[in-house]
Design a protein around this motif. Structure first.
Motif, PDB file in Angstrom:
ATOM      1  N   GLY A   1       0.945  -1.375   0.034  1.00  0.00           N
ATOM      2  CA  GLY A   1       0.304   0.198  -0.224  1.00  0.00           C
ATOM      3  C   GLY A   1       0.578   1.661  -0.042  1.00  0.00           C
ATOM      4  N   ILE A   2       1.914   1.316  -0.320  1.00  0.00           N
ATOM      5  CA  ILE A   2       2.712   3.011  -0.164  1.00  0.00           C
ATOM      6  C   ILE A   2       3.782   2.677  -1.484  1.00  0.00           C
ATOM      7  CG2 ILE A   2       4.855   3.389   1.209  1.00  0.00           C
ATOM      8  CD1 ILE A   2       3.965   2.230   3.582  1.00  0.00           C
ATOM      9  N   CYS A   3       4.387   3.395  -1.968  1.00  0.00           N
ATOM     10  CA  CYS A   3       4.741   3.527  -2.794  1.00  0.00           C
ATOM     11  C   CYS A   3       6.299   4.013  -2.445  1.00  0.00           C
ATOM     12  CB  CYS A   3       4.848   5.174  -4.015  1.00  0.00           C
ATOM     13  SG  CYS A   3       6.228   5.455  -4.586  1.00  0.00           S
ATOM     14  N   GLN A   4       6.974   2.405  -2.824  1.00  0.00           N
ATOM     15  CA  GLN A   4       8.626   2.536  -2.144  1.00  0.00           C
ATOM     16  C   GLN A   4      10.065   2.942  -2.733  1.00  0.00           C
ATOM     17  OE1 GLN A   4       8.770  -0.391  -0.033  1.00  0.00           O
ATOM     18  NE2 GLN A   4       6.747  -0.119  -0.183  1.00  0.00           N
ATOM     19  N   ILE A   5       9.468   4.417  -3.935  1.00  0.00           N
ATOM     20  CA  ILE A   5      10.321   5.276  -3.873  1.00  0.00           C
ATOM     21  C   ILE A   5       9.072   6.669  -3.973  1.00  0.00           C
ATOM     22  CG2 ILE A   5      11.690   3.979  -5.759  1.00  0.00           C
ATOM     23  CD1 ILE A   5       9.843   5.316  -7.668  1.00  0.00           C
ATOM     24  N   TYR A   6       8.090   7.286  -2.920  1.00  0.00           N
ATOM     25  CA  TYR A   6       8.025   7.963  -2.834  1.00  0.00           C
ATOM     26  C   TYR A   6       8.602   9.680  -3.140  1.00  0.00           C
ATOM     27  CZ  TYR A   6       4.279  10.773  -1.307  1.00  0.00           C
ATOM     28  OH  TYR A   6       2.846  11.912  -1.600  1.00  0.00           O
ATOM     29  N   PRO A   7       9.878   9.210  -2.133  1.00  0.00           N
ATOM     30  CA  PRO A   7      10.314  10.696  -2.337  1.00  0.00           C
ATOM     31  C   PRO A   7      10.852  11.063  -3.523  1.00  0.00           C
ATOM     32  CG  PRO A   7      11.680   9.768  -0.262  1.00  0.00           C
ATOM     33  CD  PRO A   7      10.356   9.019  -1.069  1.00  0.00           C
ATOM     34  N   LYS A   8      11.378   9.975  -5.004  1.00  0.00           N
ATOM     35  CA  LYS A   8      11.813  10.410  -6.089  1.00  0.00           C
ATOM     36  C   LYS A   8      11.000   9.529  -7.314  1.00  0.00           C
ATOM     37  CE  LYS A   8      15.719  11.653  -3.654  1.00  0.00           C
ATOM     38  NZ  LYS A   8      15.871  13.506  -3.990  1.00  0.00           N
ATOM     39  N   ARG A   9       9.671   9.920  -6.684  1.00  0.00           N
ATOM     40  CA  ARG A   9       8.443   9.210  -8.178  1.00  0.00           C
ATOM     41  C   ARG A   9       8.381  10.200  -8.997  1.00  0.00           C
ATOM     42  NH1 ARG A   9       5.888  12.295  -4.641  1.00  0.00           N
ATOM     43  NH2 ARG A   9       4.037  12.898  -4.779  1.00  0.00           N
ATOM     44  N   PRO A  10       8.139   9.454 -10.364  1.00  0.00           N
ATOM     45  CA  PRO A  10       8.485   9.886 -11.309  1.00  0.00           C
ATOM     46  C   PRO A  10       7.035  11.935 -11.467  1.00  0.00           C
ATOM     47  CG  PRO A  10       7.864   7.925 -11.728  1.00  0.00           C
ATOM     48  CD  PRO A  10       8.584   7.846 -10.881  1.00  0.00           C
ATOM     49  N   LYS A  11       7.731  12.188 -12.650  1.00  0.00           N
ATOM     50  CA  LYS A  11       6.923  13.884 -12.063  1.00  0.00           C
ATOM     51  C   LYS A  11       5.554  12.900 -12.649  1.00  0.00           C
ATOM     52  CE  LYS A  11       6.746  17.919 -14.998  1.00  0.00           C
ATOM     53  NZ  LYS A  11       6.053  17.930 -16.554  1.00  0.00           N
ATOM     54  N   GLN A  12       5.421  11.177 -13.707  1.00  0.00           N
ATOM     55  CA  GLN A  12       4.280  12.412 -13.819  1.00  0.00           C
ATOM     56  C   GLN A  12       3.015  11.410 -12.203  1.00  0.00           C
ATOM     57  OE1 GLN A  12       3.627   8.950 -17.109  1.00  0.00           O
ATOM     58  NE2 GLN A  12       1.572   7.808 -15.577  1.00  0.00           N
ATOM     59  N   CYS A  13       3.653  10.993 -11.577  1.00  0.00           N
ATOM     60  CA  CYS A  13       3.358  10.839 -10.579  1.00  0.00           C
ATOM     61  C   CYS A  13       3.176  12.100  -8.862  1.00  0.00           C
ATOM     62  CB  CYS A  13       3.815   9.269  -9.699  1.00  0.00           C
ATOM     63  SG  CYS A  13       4.573   7.785 -10.493  1.00  0.00           S
ATOM     64  N   VAL A  14       3.948  12.762  -9.871  1.00  0.00           N
ATOM     65  CA  VAL A  14       3.657  13.400  -8.958  1.00  0.00           C
ATOM     66  C   VAL A  14       2.356  14.682  -9.312  1.00  0.00           C
ATOM     67  CG1 VAL A  14       5.506  15.834  -7.877  1.00  0.00           C
ATOM     68  CG2 VAL A  14       6.727  13.889  -7.869  1.00  0.00           C
ATOM     69  N   SER A  15       2.726  15.154 -10.823  1.00  0.00           N
ATOM     70  CA  SER A  15       2.144  15.992 -10.604  1.00  0.00           C
ATOM     71  C   SER A  15       0.333  15.285 -10.271  1.00  0.00           C
ATOM     72  CB  SER A  15       1.666  16.610 -12.379  1.00  0.00           C
ATOM     73  OG  SER A  15       1.743  14.810 -13.130  1.00  0.00           O
ATOM     74  N   PHE A  16      -0.097  14.229 -10.276  1.00  0.00           N
ATOM     75  CA  PHE A  16      -1.618  13.429 -10.560  1.00  0.00           C
ATOM     76  C   PHE A  16      -2.520  14.151  -9.629  1.00  0.00           C
ATOM     77  CE2 PHE A  16      -4.839  10.232  -9.112  1.00  0.00           C
ATOM     78  CZ  PHE A  16      -5.167  10.021 -10.598  1.00  0.00           C
ATOM     79  N   PRO A  17      -3.442  14.610  -9.101  1.00  0.00           N
ATOM     80  CA  PRO A  17      -4.510  14.339 -10.671  1.00  0.00           C
ATOM     81  C   PRO A  17      -4.408  15.497 -11.742  1.00  0.00           C
ATOM     82  CG  PRO A  17      -5.529  14.821  -9.105  1.00  0.00           C
ATOM     83  CD  PRO A  17      -3.869  14.962  -8.106  1.00  0.00           C
ATOM     84  N   PHE A  18      -3.226  16.425 -11.675  1.00  0.00           N
ATOM     85  CA  PHE A  18      -3.487  17.361 -12.562  1.00  0.00           C
ATOM     86  C   PHE A  18      -2.593  17.119 -13.834  1.00  0.00           C
ATOM     87  CE2 PHE A  18      -3.612  19.257  -7.978  1.00  0.00           C
ATOM     88  CZ  PHE A  18      -5.129  19.932  -7.796  1.00  0.00           C
ATOM     89  N   TRP A  19      -3.409  16.572 -14.139  1.00  0.00           N
ATOM     90  CA  TRP A  19      -2.557  15.762 -15.794  1.00  0.00           C
ATOM     91  C   TRP A  19      -4.262  16.653 -16.950  1.00  0.00           C
ATOM     92  CZ3 TRP A  19      -2.466  10.314 -15.546  1.00  0.00           C
ATOM     93  CH2 TRP A  19      -1.591   9.975 -14.369  1.00  0.00           C
ATOM     94  N   ASP A  20      -3.259  17.344 -18.062  1.00  0.00           N
ATOM     95  CA  ASP A  20      -4.231  18.286 -18.767  1.00  0.00           C
ATOM     96  C   ASP A  20      -5.537  17.114 -19.304  1.00  0.00           C
ATOM     97  OD1 ASP A  20      -3.247  20.458 -18.783  1.00  0.00           O
ATOM     98  OD2 ASP A  20      -1.432  20.072 -21.248  1.00  0.00           O
ATOM     99  N   TYR A  21      -5.153  15.592 -18.882  1.00  0.00           N
ATOM    100  CA  TYR A  21      -6.540  14.786 -20.371  1.00  0.00           C
ATOM    101  C   TYR A  21      -7.005  15.338 -18.678  1.00  0.00           C
ATOM    102  CZ  TYR A  21      -8.623  10.594 -20.781  1.00  0.00           C
ATOM    103  OH  TYR A  21      -9.560   9.663 -21.674  1.00  0.00           O
ATOM    104  N   TYR A  22      -7.424  15.295 -17.370  1.00  0.00           N
ATOM    105  CA  TYR A  22      -8.457  15.752 -16.410  1.00  0.00           C
ATOM    106  C   TYR A  22      -8.719  16.795 -16.976  1.00  0.00           C
ATOM    107  CZ  TYR A  22      -7.383  10.483 -15.326  1.00  0.00           C
ATOM    108  OH  TYR A  22      -6.765   9.412 -14.984  1.00  0.00           O
ATOM    109  N   LYS A  23      -8.691  17.985 -17.104  1.00  0.00           N
ATOM    110  CA  LYS A  23      -9.447  18.725 -17.240  1.00  0.00           C
ATOM    111  C   LYS A  23     -10.358  18.444 -18.080  1.00  0.00           C
ATOM    112  CE  LYS A  23      -5.208  21.717 -18.090  1.00  0.00           C
ATOM    113  NZ  LYS A  23      -3.779  22.696 -18.767  1.00  0.00           N
TER     114      LYS A  23
END
Ligand code: SF4
Ligand code: SF4
Length: 122
Positions: A84-106
């Motif tokens: 239930g935890i992201c094992q790389i949370y402090p260094k997770r990729p930008k795609q994960c950091v920016s969720f849910p503010f993805w252009d698609y969801y506009k």
């Protein structure tokens, strides 16, 4: 609550614990990582760049994605989502950091609303 002026919803990250990381599991998809992000995550895990790629990355066209693992019943999970935890949370990729503010969801808020309990329409 987090918000961006060009998105029609707020996001409450406090809901993530209750949710348990639905955005890290689900249908098979891509978790895109740049070579620079790969290097950062490999270093975080104290792994050699090539060894990291061999074990955790797949090529998608000219891009790279973290692997997802089949969990049965058509459900997949990011290779770094464990207990239930992201094992790389402090260094997770930008795609994960920016969720849910993805252009698609506009334009697809209804889809997002079904997946993420942390979003509220403005
Ligand atoms: S789906 Fe939404 S609420 Fe659930 S973990 Fe992901 S961002 Fe948090
Ligand atoms: S890298 Fe972390 S936040 Fe991103 S999908 Fe994988 S487990 Fe989730």
């Amino acid at each position: 609550m987090l918000e961006h002026s060009d998105f029609q919803f707020h996001f409450n990250p406090n809901k993530c614990e209750e949710c348990g990381g639905k955005c890290c599991t689900g249908e098979s998809g891509y978790i895109f990582v740049s070579p620079k992000e790969i290097a950062v995550i490999a270093k975080f895990l104290e792994l050699d760049f090539d060894a990291f790629c061999q074990n955790y990355v797949k090529k998608v066209g000219y891009r790279y994605s973290l692997l997802d693992i089949a969990k049965g019943n058509g459900i997949y999970s990011c290779v770094f989502f464990k207990d239930g935890i992201c094992q790389i949370y402090p260094k997770r990729p930008k795609q994960c950091v920016s969720f849910p503010f993805w252009d698609y969801y506009k334009e697809h808020f209804e889809e997002l609303e079904k997946e993420c309990i942390g979003v509220v329409k403005k």
